[in-house]
Every structure is written in C-alpha cells, then in structure tokens.
Design an enzyme around this catalytic site. Structure first.
Site, PDB file in Angstrom:
ATOM      1  N   SER A  73       0.790  -1.238   0.000  1.00 36.46           N
ATOM      2  CA  SER A  73       0.000   0.000   0.000  1.00 36.46           C
ATOM      3  C   SER A  73       0.820   1.286   0.000  1.00 36.46           C
ATOM      4  O   SER A  73       0.243   2.367  -0.142  1.00 36.46           O
ATOM      5  CB  SER A  73      -0.962   0.006   1.184  1.00 36.46           C
ATOM      6  OG  SER A  73      -2.008  -0.899   0.952  1.00 36.46           O
ATOM      7  N   TYR A 169     -10.443   2.438   5.887  1.00 33.39           N
ATOM      8  CA  TYR A 169      -9.482   2.065   4.846  1.00 33.39           C
ATOM      9  C   TYR A 169     -10.100   1.070   3.875  1.00 33.39           C
ATOM     10  O   TYR A 169     -10.693   0.070   4.284  1.00 33.39           O
ATOM     11  CB  TYR A 169      -8.269   1.439   5.519  1.00 33.39           C
ATOM     12  CG  TYR A 169      -7.043   1.319   4.658  1.00 33.39           C
ATOM     13  CD1 TYR A 169      -6.165   2.388   4.528  1.00 33.39           C
ATOM     14  CD2 TYR A 169      -6.743   0.136   4.000  1.00 33.39           C
ATOM     15  CE1 TYR A 169      -5.020   2.277   3.765  1.00 33.39           C
ATOM     16  CE2 TYR A 169      -5.603   0.022   3.241  1.00 33.39           C
ATOM     17  CZ  TYR A 169      -4.747   1.087   3.119  1.00 33.39           C
ATOM     18  OH  TYR A 169      -3.608   0.969   2.356  1.00 33.39           O
ATOM     19  N   SER A 170      -9.957   1.339   2.573  1.00 33.43           N
ATOM     20  CA  SER A 170     -10.476   0.430   1.556  1.00 33.43           C
ATOM     21  C   SER A 170      -9.639   0.546   0.289  1.00 33.43           C
ATOM     22  O   SER A 170      -9.534   1.620  -0.311  1.00 33.43           O
ATOM     23  CB  SER A 170     -11.940   0.749   1.231  1.00 33.43           C
ATOM     24  OG  SER A 170     -12.387  -0.028   0.133  1.00 33.43           O
ATOM     25  N   ASN A 171      -9.051  -0.572  -0.131  1.00 34.60           N
ATOM     26  CA  ASN A 171      -8.262  -0.582  -1.359  1.00 34.60           C
ATOM     27  C   ASN A 171      -9.093  -0.214  -2.579  1.00 34.60           C
ATOM     28  O   ASN A 171      -8.561   0.290  -3.569  1.00 34.60           O
ATOM     29  CB  ASN A 171      -7.638  -1.968  -1.558  1.00 34.60           C
ATOM     30  CG  ASN A 171      -6.500  -2.230  -0.588  1.00 34.60           C
ATOM     31  OD1 ASN A 171      -5.439  -1.630  -0.684  1.00 34.60           O
ATOM     32  ND2 ASN A 171      -6.722  -3.120   0.362  1.00 34.60           N
ATOM     33  N   GLY A 311       2.771  -0.552   4.044  1.00 35.57           N
ATOM     34  CA  GLY A 311       2.248  -1.463   3.038  1.00 35.57           C
ATOM     35  C   GLY A 311       2.360  -2.914   3.457  1.00 35.57           C
ATOM     36  O   GLY A 311       3.359  -3.309   4.056  1.00 35.57           O
TER      37      GLY A 311
END
Length: 357
Positions: A73, A169-171, A311
């Site tokens: 990330s 949080y969301s990809n 990440g």
C-alpha cells in the site's frame, strides 16, 4: 543523497550498540520473521542500511543490502501524487464526483458515483467496500485481475457508510482513483507513475510490474506467508500483484522510498497548494495518527510527527516515513506478522527508534 552509498553512522549512534540493528534483530528473533532490512537517513543526509535474518530460508542466503521488496500500500502515495499533480494542472477536481470521470462505473447497493467525491477516494472517506478479504492468497498468487474485476468483487457488497461520514481504509478507493487517472491521461497507470514520479526524481530501483510479471527484478529477500501462527512458512515471493494494482502493486527499495518521500515533502513533486491538501488529515480512530490524501502522519515519541504510508502484501510488510527536518526511515520485513496489529506495532516501534535516536 546517492542511492546505495553507505555513510558512517552519526556519532551518537556509534557510542553504543546500534538501536536500529537491535530492533531488527528483535523482529526476526521474537516475531519469527525470516528477515528485516532498513534504510535510515539522518538530518545531515547521511544514510545507513541494515539487515537481519536470512534472505532465503531454503539456501540460507544473506539478506541483500537495500534489496527490492513488494511495497504493497505504499503504492497509494504514488497514485495520490499523480492524482494531485493532475489536480494542480486543472485536469481533476478533488470536489468533483467520481461520476464526472467514470460514468456508470461506480454502482452497487447503496453505491453511487454521483455521491462520491475524488477527495473521498484518496482519503478513504467514500464508504466504498473493501474487496481484499474476498480474494484468498492462493487465488492472488496465480490469477491476473483487471481493475474492473476488482470493482466487480468489491461491489458484490453494499456501501460501508454514507460518503464523507467517517474514515475507513479500503483498497477499492485507490482502484477507482487509478481508473480516473487513466481516463484523464489516456495512458496506462504504470506508465503515468513512471513518467511523472519515478524518472523525475531518479528512483532507479522502483517500478510498477507489467501485466503478468510475477518476479522481482533485482536482488531481493524472498517473501513468506503463514496462514496461522503454527503453520509453516510458504514462499510467496512470486505472485501476481494485479490484485492490488493502484492500491499496492509496486516494487521498490527502502532507500528509494526514503528518496521519494523526502522529495515529496520538499515540494519537488507537487505544487504547494496540492501538498498542503495531501497533508490535511482526518483522525484514524484514537491512534494519534491521521490520514491525508494518500499520506499518513504518525506521532513520534520524541515529539512531532513523521509522514509516510505503510504497506502489506503477502510476503512483505513495510513501514516508515520522513520528518519535516529531513530524517527518513524505511523498514521492510519478509512476512506479515501472524499476530496482526501487535506485530505491526513492533515494526512501527523500530521506525520510531530510528527517527528519534
């Protein structure tokens, strides 16, 4: 700073046992991680690299100094920088809706691109659901995903909350942001990041893997994964990282990440107005940390904060950041700790030690 050149440690660090080395040794010994590696830059610009553990459990090979790792990330900061460059050029409006750029793409139960702003994507306040837990490790190790495939998986779920209501949080947010960048520029995201970020500041060991590229180009420690605390370590070095795309596909070194974040905070990648927007944060719970636009702030035990973005991707975990006075630290380990938040806290503690010594 010249990448890869080692300078003597500061006098204060030489006076006794090196606390950074001790910290890395503890990560390997106590947390059961195969390897740890770090790059530390002090206020004077002097850099020191560190390694601990074993780079290849099968052969016993050493950890390559400043080796390449999957940065997960931390890719989000690169994606956000490009988006904000386009904001500065008048090609993207942070307060425009997603629908403006991607008509009909963001749709689902309680999900409507007409109600989500670009800013909310970059700051994880959009309410778009996460997809990561719906893709298991065995699938991601061998399957190539198009960005639209990832959205199809994510939008099987309903909206997590009303846009702008809170932080989570969301990809998925960064997959959508990557699609906006491609739509606006008319070029592949990997090419845009290379031309706008990687080449201008001389990141010689950083790249966005091409479609189907499951390898790591340069010298690297192998990455491993445990399904549970008592399960054996599995080699996850070669995976298809397309499941992460704009949210986490890139490969780099600790020294290159320090160089990138230093250049960012020095204003060499963004105009002043866009850098200020990037550094405007919302709280991450009661942790003391804040999330801006693809950039996080975390408090230091010695006062002040540091800026960066961690990440995780199967095989590797990284943490680090830079301070406003020029200190920089990046640390990577070659497995995601099985005890989750506790293991990550140990890693962040070493970052704090390195920045505060």
């Amino acid at each position: 700073m010249t990448i890869g050149v080692l300078a003597p440690p500061a006098a204060s660090a030489a006076a006794g046992p090196d606390t950074v080395q001790q910290g890395l040794n503890a990560l390997v010994r106590s947390d059961g991680l195969p390897a740890a590696l770090a790059s530390v830059k002090d206020r004077e610009g002097r850099t020191r690299t560190y390694t601990a553990g074993v780079g290849d459990l099968a052969t016993g090979a050493k950890v390559p100094r400043d080796g390449q790792v999957r940065i997960g990330s931390s890719t989000k900061t690169f994606t956000a920088v490009v988006a904000l460059q386009l904001v500065g050029e008048g090609k993207i409006d942070l307060d425009a809706t997603v629908e403006t750029y991607l008509p009909g793409v963001v749709r689902g139960e309680g999900i409507d691109g007409n109600r989500i702003k670009v800013r909310e994507l970059l700051q994880h306040t959009s309410g778009l659901p996460e997809y990561e837990h719906l893709v298991n490790d065995d699938i991601l190790a061998r399957r190539y995903f198009e960005p639209r495939d990832l959205l199809d998986i994510a939008f099987r779920q309903g909206s997590a909350f009303e846009p702008g209501a809170k932080w989570a949080y969301s990809n998925t947010n960064y997959v959508v942001a990557g699609l906006i960048i491609q739509k606006v520029t008319g070029r592949p995201l990997a090419e845009v990041i290379d031309q706008r970020v990687i080449k201008p500041i001389g990141l010689r060991h950083t790249y966005f893997p091409a479609s189907g590229d499951m390898s790591i180009r340069e010298a690297h420690p192998k990455g491993y994964h445990r399904d549970s605390a008592d399960a054996p370590l599995r080699d996850m070095t070669e995976i298809d990282p397309s499941v992460a795309w704009a949210a986490g596909q890139m490969i780099s070194t600790n020294s290159d990440l320090n160089r990138f974040l230093t250049a960012l905070l020095e204003g060499r990648l963004l105009p002043e107005a866009q850098l200020a927007q990037m550094r405007t944060t919302v709280p991450i719970g009661n942790t003391g940390a804040g999330y801006g636009l693809g950039l996080m702030s975390r408090p230091l035990s010695c006062g002040g904060v540091y800026w960066g973005h961690g990440g995780d991707i199967p095989g590797y975990e990284s943490r680090g950041g830079v301070t406003d006075d020029g200190r920089a630290v990046s640390i990577a380990v070659t497995a995601i700790p099985t005890d989750g938040a506790a293991g990550t806290k140990h890693l962040e503690s070493v970052v704090d030690t390195a920045l505060c010594r």
